[in-house]
Design a protein around this motif. Structure first.
Motif, short mmCIF file in Angstrom:
data_model
loop_
_atom_site.label_atom_id
_atom_site.label_comp_id
_atom_site.label_asym_id
_atom_site.label_seq_id
_atom_site.Cartn_x
_atom_site.Cartn_y
_atom_site.Cartn_z
N GLY A 123 23.31 -3.51 -15.43
CA GLY A 123 24.08 -2.59 -16.26
C GLY A 123 23.68 -2.62 -17.71
N LEU A 124 24.30 -1.73 -18.48
CA LEU A 124 24.08 -1.64 -19.92
C LEU A 124 25.06 -2.54 -20.65
CD1 LEU A 124 23.69 2.24 -20.16
CD2 LEU A 124 21.83 0.57 -20.31
N SER A 125 24.65 -3.05 -21.79
CA SER A 125 25.53 -3.93 -22.58
C SER A 125 26.67 -3.16 -23.25
CB SER A 125 24.71 -4.68 -23.63
OG SER A 125 24.08 -3.77 -24.53
N ARG A 126 26.54 -1.84 -23.32
CA ARG A 126 27.63 -0.99 -23.81
C ARG A 126 27.59 0.32 -23.03
NH1 ARG A 126 25.75 2.98 -27.62
NH2 ARG A 126 27.86 3.22 -28.44
N ALA A 127 28.75 0.93 -22.87
CA ALA A 127 28.83 2.18 -22.14
C ALA A 127 28.23 3.32 -22.96
CB ALA A 127 30.28 2.49 -21.80
N VAL A 128 27.33 4.08 -22.33
CA VAL A 128 26.72 5.24 -22.97
C VAL A 128 26.83 6.40 -21.99
CG1 VAL A 128 24.66 6.20 -24.06
CG2 VAL A 128 25.10 3.74 -24.21
N PRO A 129 27.86 7.24 -22.12
CA PRO A 129 28.04 8.35 -21.18
C PRO A 129 26.82 9.27 -21.16
CG PRO A 129 30.02 8.03 -22.50
CD PRO A 129 28.95 7.17 -23.11
N GLY A 130 26.37 9.60 -19.96
CA GLY A 130 25.23 10.49 -19.80
C GLY A 130 23.89 9.80 -19.70
N LEU A 131 23.86 8.49 -19.90
CA LEU A 131 22.60 7.75 -19.84
C LEU A 131 22.52 7.01 -18.51
CD1 LEU A 131 19.99 6.71 -21.18
CD2 LEU A 131 21.34 4.80 -22.09
N ASP B 35 17.30 -13.96 -15.96
CA ASP B 35 17.96 -12.74 -16.40
C ASP B 35 17.02 -12.04 -17.39
OD1 ASP B 35 20.51 -13.12 -15.05
OD2 ASP B 35 20.86 -14.73 -16.49
N TRP B 36 16.96 -10.74 -17.35
CA TRP B 36 16.10 -10.01 -18.27
C TRP B 36 16.89 -8.96 -19.04
CZ3 TRP B 36 16.31 -4.91 -17.15
CH2 TRP B 36 16.47 -4.52 -15.81
N ALA B 37 16.33 -8.52 -20.15
CA ALA B 37 16.97 -7.49 -20.96
C ALA B 37 15.90 -6.61 -21.60
CB ALA B 37 17.84 -8.12 -22.05
N VAL B 38 16.12 -5.31 -21.61
CA VAL B 38 15.24 -4.35 -22.25
C VAL B 38 16.04 -3.65 -23.34
CG1 VAL B 38 13.89 -2.23 -21.94
CG2 VAL B 38 13.86 -4.01 -20.17
N PRO B 39 15.62 -3.79 -24.61
CA PRO B 39 16.40 -3.22 -25.71
C PRO B 39 16.24 -1.70 -25.83
CG PRO B 39 14.45 -4.32 -26.56
CD PRO B 39 14.47 -4.59 -25.09
N LEU B 40 17.36 -1.03 -26.05
CA LEU B 40 17.42 0.42 -26.24
C LEU B 40 18.14 0.70 -27.55
CD1 LEU B 40 18.61 1.34 -22.62
CD2 LEU B 40 16.25 1.29 -23.44
N THR C 149 22.40 2.17 -33.39
CA THR C 149 23.04 1.19 -32.51
C THR C 149 22.07 0.71 -31.45
OG1 THR C 149 25.19 2.25 -32.85
CG2 THR C 149 24.98 0.74 -30.98
N THR C 150 21.82 -0.59 -31.43
CA THR C 150 20.94 -1.19 -30.43
C THR C 150 21.78 -1.81 -29.32
OG1 THR C 150 19.25 -1.67 -32.10
CG2 THR C 150 19.11 -2.88 -30.02
#
Length: 330
Positions: A41-49, A160-165, A170-171
Motif C-alpha cells: 500500500g501507499l504511506s498516505r491515501a491518494v484518491p485516483g492513484l 520490506d521495500w519502499a519506492v518514493p513518490l 508532498t513526498t
C-alpha cells in the motif's frame, strides 16, 4: 513425410519471426521466478492513484487518475518519471532512466545523467500510466539469498521495500515486501505431462476421429491461457496463440476425417510453443500469470502432454497409411 517436415519448419519460422520484436521487449519479464514481490500500500491515501506490481515482480505499474502530476523518484531521490494528466514523461538526466532499461540494471549511464543534474523531460507516452523496472523491489543478485541456501524448504521474507513518490511538494511511498519462495516439485509436473502424452496416444490408437475432440479441448485451454497472459501485458504470446489456434483447427479437421498430418502438425505446434516454451513455470513458485500458479502449470502441462500425444498419434497414423498407399500404387 519430407514435405511434411519442411512444412513444419516453415510453420515454426512463420510463428517465430513476427513475434521476435515482442519477445525481445517482453522477454525482460520472466515467465516464473522464486521471488514474490508484493505491494502492501501507499504511506498516505491518494484518491485516483493506483500502483501495483506486474509481470511477476519485474515491473511496477502506476496509473494516475488524480488530475495532478505524480512523480516517481530515482535511486538518489532525483526526479525520474512524471505521470501527468496528458501523458508520461521521463527525465533523461536521471541515472534511473538508464539503469531501469533492463531487468538486470546493466545499462551504461551517460555522463550527462546524475542526481544533481537539472531535469530534462522527454515524453514517452500519451497515457497517464507507466510501467518500469525498479531495483528497489527485486533481488538483484544472480545467487539465491543465504536464507534460501540454508533452508530451501520454506519461504523467507527478504526485506520490506519502499519506492518514493511525490505529488506537488508532498513526498510519500509505495511500500511492499520481497519474499523468496521454495520451488514446486517440477518432477511431478513433468511426470504428469508424460502420463497425459501416453494417455492421449493410447486414445488416438482407438479413436479414429474422436481424438479430434482432445485436440480442440487442449487447444482451447492453451489459447485461453495465452490470450489471458497477453491481455495482462505479457509480451511474446503470438507463437503460443498461433499454435493453440492451429491445434483447434487440426482437431476440427480431424473430426471431419481429414489427413492425420494435420493432427501431427497441430500437436507438435501445441507441444512446442505452448508446452516446452512455457515449461519454466514447473520449476519456480511465482509465475507471470494473473491467477494461481497451479493454474498456469496445469495449462502448460495440458499443452505439453496433449500436444505430444496428438503429434505421436498423427505420426503413427501417417506411417501406417504409407504401406497401404504404396500397395495401391503398385
Amino acid at each position: 513425410m519430407r514435405r511434411g517436415a519442411l512444412f513444419l519448419v516453415l510453420l515454426a519460422g512463420a510463428l517465430l519471426v513476427p513475434a521476435a520484436p515482442a519477445s525481445a521487449h517482453g522477454g525482460e519479464a520472466p515467465d516464473a521466478t522464486a521471488y514474490r514481490t508484493e505491494a502492501t500500500g501507499l504511506s498516505r491515501a491518494v484518491p485516483g492513484l493506483r500502483v501495483r506490481v506486474v509481470e511477476a515482480g519485474a515491473r511496477l505499474e502506476l496509473t494516475n487518475g488524480t488530475g495532478s502530476t505524480i512523480e516517481v523518484l530515482g535511486y538518489s531521490g532525483e526526479p525520474y518519471l512524471e505521470v501527468r494528466p496528458d501523458g508520461t514523461y521521463q527525465n533523461v538526466n536521471s541515472p534511473a532512466a538508464y539503469l531501469n532499461q533492463t531487468l538486470d540494471g546493466d545499462a551504461a549511464v551517460p555522463s550527462n545523467a546524475g542526481p544533481a543534474a537539472p531535469p530534462q523531460w522527454q515524453r514517452i507516452s500519451a497515457e497517464p500510466s507507466v510501467r518500469w523496472h525498479d531495483q528497489r523491489i527485486r533481488w538483484m543478485s544472480a545467487d539465491p539469498p543465504p536464507q534460501a541456501r540454508s533452508d530451501p524448504s520454506r519461504p523467507h521474507k527478504l526485506r520490506d521495500w519502499a519506492v518514493p513518490l511525490r505529488q506537488g511538494v508532498t513526498t510519500f511511498e509505495l511500500r511492499g515486501t520481497l519474499t523468496w519462495e521454495p520451488p514446486p516439485p517440477a518432477w511431478a509436473w513433468w511426470v504428469g505431462a508424460l502420463a497425459l502424452a501416453a494417455a492421449v496416444t493410447a486414445a488416438g490408437l482407438r479413436l479414429r476421429r474422436g481424438i479430434g475432440t482432445v485436440a480442440v479441448v487442449a487447444g482451447m485451454v492453451a489459447l485461453g491461457y495465452a490470450v489471458t497472459r497477453a491481455t495482462a501485458g505479457v509480451g511474446g504470446q503470438a507463437p503460443a496463440i498461433g499454435a493453440a489456434a492451429l491445434a483447434v483447427a487440426a482437431g476440427v479437421l480431424t473430426l471431419l476425417g481429414r489427413t492425420p498430418f494435420l493432427l501431427l502438425l497441430g500437436g507438435a505446434a501445441l507441444a512446442l510453443f505452448d508446452g516446452v516454451a512455457g515449461a519454466g513455470v514447473f520449476a519456480q513458485a511465482v509465475v507471470n500469470f494473473p491467477g494461481p500458479g497451479w493454474m498456469s502449470r496445469a495449462a502448460v502441462l495440458i499443452a505439453l502432454g496433449a500436444g505430444a500425444g496428438l503429434a505421436i498419434t498423427g505420426l503413427l497414423r501417417l506411417r501406417s497409411a504409407e504401406p497401404a498407399r504404396i500397395s495401391s500404387d503398385a
